[in-house]
Design a protein around this motif. Structure first.
Motif, PDB file in Angstrom:
ATOM      1  N   TYR A 126       0.840  -1.186   0.098  1.00 61.17           N
ATOM      2  CA  TYR A 126       0.146   0.002   0.208  1.00 61.17           C
ATOM      3  C   TYR A 126       0.828   1.311  -0.342  1.00 61.17           C
ATOM      4  O   TYR A 126       0.406   2.365  -0.512  1.00 61.17           O
ATOM      5  CB  TYR A 126      -0.972  -0.785   1.187  1.00 61.17           C
ATOM      6  N   ALA A 127       1.864   1.291   0.464  1.00 57.33           N
ATOM      7  CA  ALA A 127       2.642   2.476   0.377  1.00 57.33           C
ATOM      8  C   ALA A 127       4.235   2.205  -1.073  1.00 57.33           C
ATOM      9  O   ALA A 127       4.926   3.032  -1.185  1.00 57.33           O
ATOM     10  CB  ALA A 127       3.725   2.688   1.451  1.00 57.33           C
ATOM     11  N   ALA A 128       3.417   2.001  -1.907  1.00 63.24           N
ATOM     12  CA  ALA A 128       4.650   1.710  -3.261  1.00 63.24           C
ATOM     13  C   ALA A 128       4.753   3.013  -3.458  1.00 63.24           C
ATOM     14  O   ALA A 128       5.883   2.585  -4.443  1.00 63.24           O
ATOM     15  CB  ALA A 128       4.090   0.654  -4.168  1.00 63.24           C
ATOM     16  N   GLY A 129       4.268   4.471  -3.650  1.00 67.68           N
ATOM     17  CA  GLY A 129       4.534   5.444  -3.910  1.00 67.68           C
ATOM     18  C   GLY A 129       4.973   6.941  -2.823  1.00 67.68           C
ATOM     19  O   GLY A 129       5.338   7.433  -3.009  1.00 67.68           O
ATOM     20  N   ILE A 130       5.602   5.442  -1.957  1.00 68.46           N
ATOM     21  CA  ILE A 130       6.083   7.322  -0.580  1.00 68.46           C
ATOM     22  C   ILE A 130       7.510   7.630  -1.600  1.00 68.46           C
ATOM     23  O   ILE A 130       7.512   8.928  -0.617  1.00 68.46           O
ATOM     24  CB  ILE A 130       5.803   6.622   0.675  1.00 68.46           C
ATOM     25  N   THR A 131       8.086   6.713  -0.953  1.00 68.68           N
ATOM     26  CA  THR A 131       9.747   7.565  -2.231  1.00 68.68           C
ATOM     27  C   THR A 131       9.491   8.403  -2.697  1.00 68.68           C
ATOM     28  O   THR A 131       9.774   9.799  -2.991  1.00 68.68           O
ATOM     29  CB  THR A 131      10.130   6.301  -2.696  1.00 68.68           C
ATOM     30  N   THR A 132       8.589   8.301  -4.252  1.00 65.55           N
ATOM     31  CA  THR A 132       8.530   9.309  -4.946  1.00 65.55           C
ATOM     32  C   THR A 132       7.523  10.748  -4.856  1.00 65.55           C
ATOM     33  O   THR A 132       7.796  11.773  -4.694  1.00 65.55           O
ATOM     34  CB  THR A 132       7.733   8.612  -6.433  1.00 65.55           C
ATOM     35  N   GLU A 133       6.498  10.061  -3.503  1.00 66.02           N
ATOM     36  CA  GLU A 133       6.056  11.255  -3.364  1.00 66.02           C
ATOM     37  C   GLU A 133       7.355  12.612  -2.316  1.00 66.02           C
ATOM     38  O   GLU A 133       7.083  13.627  -2.450  1.00 66.02           O
ATOM     39  CB  GLU A 133       4.994  11.184  -2.925  1.00 66.02           C
ATOM     40  N   LEU A 134       7.499  11.469  -1.608  1.00 70.58           N
ATOM     41  CA  LEU A 134       8.420  12.516  -0.166  1.00 70.58           C
ATOM     42  C   LEU A 134       9.085  13.593  -1.496  1.00 70.58           C
ATOM     43  O   LEU A 134      10.246  14.503  -1.048  1.00 70.58           O
ATOM     44  CB  LEU A 134       8.945  11.421   0.244  1.00 70.58           C
TER      45      LEU A 134
END
Length: 146
Positions: A126-134
């Protein structure tokens, strides 16, 4: 795992609401480049975003820093809270290792609690996009800075 605590008024708080530093770093690949992007809150309450890039091959170096509004830190906190980063626990390592590929890592801290992960870790689905978002959240605050 629930990572919420009650504050002195009995309201539920999560550690993500108290983040004072978030650091993204990427390097170690065969292209010889290194990139670091960081947002931090100083003891005086100022919020600073810094960006450093260097490449051994092109000999290119970039170093930028800017004081930004508290909204920038608030955005980082909201992203981390959305993905519940402090509740992940110990992550398993991926079995796939790309030789000569850069390693990306993210580190966040509240001053008391800290958490980090890298591209070698298997983060929750569910957290697959966190790095890009940060990364995008921090980087946008440097646009137009000389």
């Amino acid at each position: 795992m629930d990572n919420s605590v009650l504050d002195k008024n009995g309201m539920v708080r999560t550690p993500e609401e108290d983040i004072i530093l978030c650091r993204y770093s990427c390097g170690g690949g065969m292209d010889g480049s290194s990139e670091t992007l960081e947002i931090r809150m100083t003891e005086s309450g100022k919020v600073i975003v810094t960006y450093d890039y260097s490449s051994l091959i092109s000999e290119k170096e970039i170093s930028e820093s800017a004081e930004v509004s508290f909204e920038a830190m608030k955005e980082i906190r909201e992203i981390c809270k959305k993905y519940r980063i402090f509740s992940w626990g110990e992550l398993r390592q991926t079995e796939e290792m790309l030789l000569d590929a850069p390693v990306t890592s993210v580190y966040v801290t509240t001053g008391e609690d800290e958490y980090s992960y890298s591209s070698n870790d298997i983060i929750p689905e569910y957290a697959a996009g966190i790095t890009t978002e940060l990364y995008n959240s921090m980087k946008k605050h440097l646009e137009g800075v000389d």
